[in-house]
Structure formats: structure tokens, C-alpha cells
Design a protein around this motif. Structure first.
Motif: not given
Length: 315
Positions: A192-200, A203-218
Motif C-alpha cells: 500500500t505504501d509502495g503504491e502511494k509512493l509510486y503514484q507520487q 507515474v510521470a515516466c512509467h505511467a499509472v498502469d506501469g506501461t511506461g512511455n518508452g524503452a529508454n525514457t520510461g
């Protein structure tokens, strides 16, 4: 926050980013063109290393001889594996996803001098493996893909690149930049704490759903385009150590053991491709306790996970 900017070579995942109009091909011109998707690298202030000993490798210095084309092709395969080896990669990842700057960054899982390590014994395989076998191990785990054929252009080019970035490094030479980032003692995590920290922070690089925004950029941290659970980073000690050593961008090393463990637990509790060979790993014994398999991901979801059992080897 970029959790995945390095493929450790010992992780079982080399694993591996922005798919555009590139195609998977070997250069055919007399003077190969170097195509580079510029990665956003981790800050260099997070690890104390003997910088004066680190060989400064530049692709601008590749010698103009019969190996040049292979070296450059190997660089591009490493830096954009998902593009140059598209048919072999089952994820939207590249080797640079974990080994920043195509393995040339001193402070982010550098592979400079890697040829001095091989052949070597790997407990997960239970045997002495060659550099070619290690590359293919990352292809099927960290890239969730397929092995390169023996004597293929791709495999030979990757080895040529590794030889180039290992010039001048001798067997047994101390390489401060190549030390493991594994967390030796992992605190009991809170998903639960890990999810909060992840969302904070992530997400800018790895997206809310963890799919990222590019292999070398997120890079994708979970889901069908991420590494499978047989990769090195599918283990709590390795994921937590990687996060703490290299994340977040610009402030690497600032996370506490607890924060890094919480983030690792959240990321590794999400669905990802399954490795079908878990029963064959560590054939000589000594299998670590912290592998986050589908069974354990399901246990996190239904609240039955026993973290003391998972982390028994890391207390």
C-alpha cells in the motif's frame, strides 16, 4: 522516476526503447550510420566510484576496420533492442532500459569491461556460461523474447560491441563501477505504501498502469510489455537494490531501505509475463527465497502473502 534505466548482466533479464519507423536491420552502407535514441540518464552523483579508473568509451572512437560495422550494429542492438531485434523481443524494452547509456554510464549498471567476467559460473544456470549464453539468458528473461541463433549476425555483433567496451580491462581487474546493487537486508514491505509512493514519484515516466512511455525514457515496469518473472529484477532484493541505487532521477540513493522495498513490492506484485522454467533454475541448489512468481503475486492480491517467507534469505 525511472526505475528501470539499466540490464544487469547478472539479473537474468539483458535484457531492455520509443518505437517509430525504425526497422530491424544490419547496416548495409560502407560507412554505417549510427542511430541513437538518446536516453535520459540517471544522475552521476549517486554512487561513489573510482572515476579516474573508469575507461571512457566513445562510439566516436570505433576503429575504422573490419569490425566497425559489427561494433556499431551491436551498439544499436543493445541501445534499441526492441527495434533492431524486434522479432526476438517480446517486450517494449532494450538493454539500455537497465544499463543506461548502452552500458557505458559509469554509475548505472555499467557493462564496461564485461568481457573480463566470462566465461563464469552462474548459480541460476548451475553451470559455467559464455557471454553468448548470458546474452541469450537476458533475451528470454528480461526481454521476454527468444534467443539469438548461434553464430547469428545479431549475437556476433553484440559480442563485438562488448569486446569493444572491454578493451584495456583485464581479467581480475577491480572495477568499482561494476559492483552489485542488490539489497542485502530487505525490510518487510508495505504494498500500500509502495503504491502511494509510486503514484507520487514514478507515474510521470512509467505511467499509472506501469506501461511506461518508452524503452529508454520510461520502461514498462509491469504488464505484457515488461520483463517476465524469471528475470533478475523479478526478485525483491534485486529490484529494491536497483531502485535505491539509481532512482529517482537526479536524487539517486536518497530513498530509504523501506521506501525502496515498498516500491519493489508494489511493482513486483503487478501482473507480468510468466517464466516457464522456474523449476529448472538453480539446479545445484541455493535457490533464493525472494522470487516474485505468479503464485506470490496472487497472494498479494488476496492478502495471504508471507513476506517473512519471501525475504527469509535477506534478513
Amino acid at each position: 522516476m525511472r526505475i528501470f534505466q539499466v540490464v544487469l548482466i547478472g539479473l537474468g533479464v539483458i535484457i531492455s526503447i520509443g518505437i517509430g519507423s525504425y526497422v530491424n536491420q544490419k547496416f548495409v552502407s560502407e560507412t554505417p550510420e549510427l542511430i541513437v535514441e538518446t536516453p535520459i540518464l540517471v544522475s552521476t552523483n549517486q554512487v561513489t566510484t573510482a572515476s579516474n579508473l573508469f575507461p571512457k568509451i566513445s562510439m566516436d572512437d570505433v576503429p575504422d576496420n573490419k569490425m566497425k560495422e559489427d561494433i556499431i550494429y551491436g551498439f544499436n542492438l543493445f541501445n534499441e533492442t526492441h527495434i533492431y531485434a524486434e522479432e526476438k523481443v517480446g517486450a517494449n524494452l532494450s538493454c539500455t532500459s537497465c544499463h543506461a547509456g548502452a552500458g557505458l554510464d559509469e554509475n548505472v549498471a555499467s557493462l564496461v569491461g564485461v568481457m573480463a567476467d566470462y566465461p563464469k559460473y552462474i548459480a541460476r544456470s548451475g553451470d559455467i556460461v559464455t557471454i553468448e549464453e548470458r546474452i541469450n539468458g537476458c533475451m528470454v528473461r528480461s526481454m521476454n523474447g527468444e534467443k539469438f541463433e548461434v553464430n547469428s549476425d545479431e549475437l556476433e555483433a553484440m559480442v563485438a560491441y562488448f569486446k569493444y567496451i572491454s578493451e584495456g580491462v583485464t581479467i581480475g581487474q577491480e572495477r568499482p563501477w561494476a559492483k552489485s546493487a542488490d539489497m542485502k537486508k530487505v525490510p518487510t514491505p508495505s504494498v500500500t505504501d509502495g503504491e502511494k509512493l509510486y503514484q507520487q514519484s514514478c507515474v510521470a515516466c512509467h505511467a499509472v498502469d506501469g506501461t511506461g512511455n518508452g524503452a529508454n525514457t520510461g520502461p514498462a515496469l509491469w504488464g505484457p510489455e515488461s520483463f517476465n518473472d524469471g528475470a533478475g529484477l523479478g526478485r525483491m532484493s534485486k529490484m529494491a537494490g536497483y531502485i535505491q541505487a539509481y532512482m529517482p532521477i537526479g536524487a539517486a540513493g536518497s530513498l530509504s531501505d523501506q521506501d525502496a522495498a515498498d516500491l519493489a513490492a508494489y511493482i513486483l506484485s503487478q501482473d507480468r509475463p510468466e517464466w516457464t522454467g522456474h523449476d529448472k533454475d538453480w539446479p545445484q541448489g541455493g535457490k533464493p527465497s525472494d522470487i516474485m512468481t505468479k503464485e506470490r503475486r496472487d497472494q498479494v492480491k488476496d492478502g495471504t502473502i508471507n513476506w517473512e517467507e519471501v525475504l527469509a534469505d535477506f534478513k
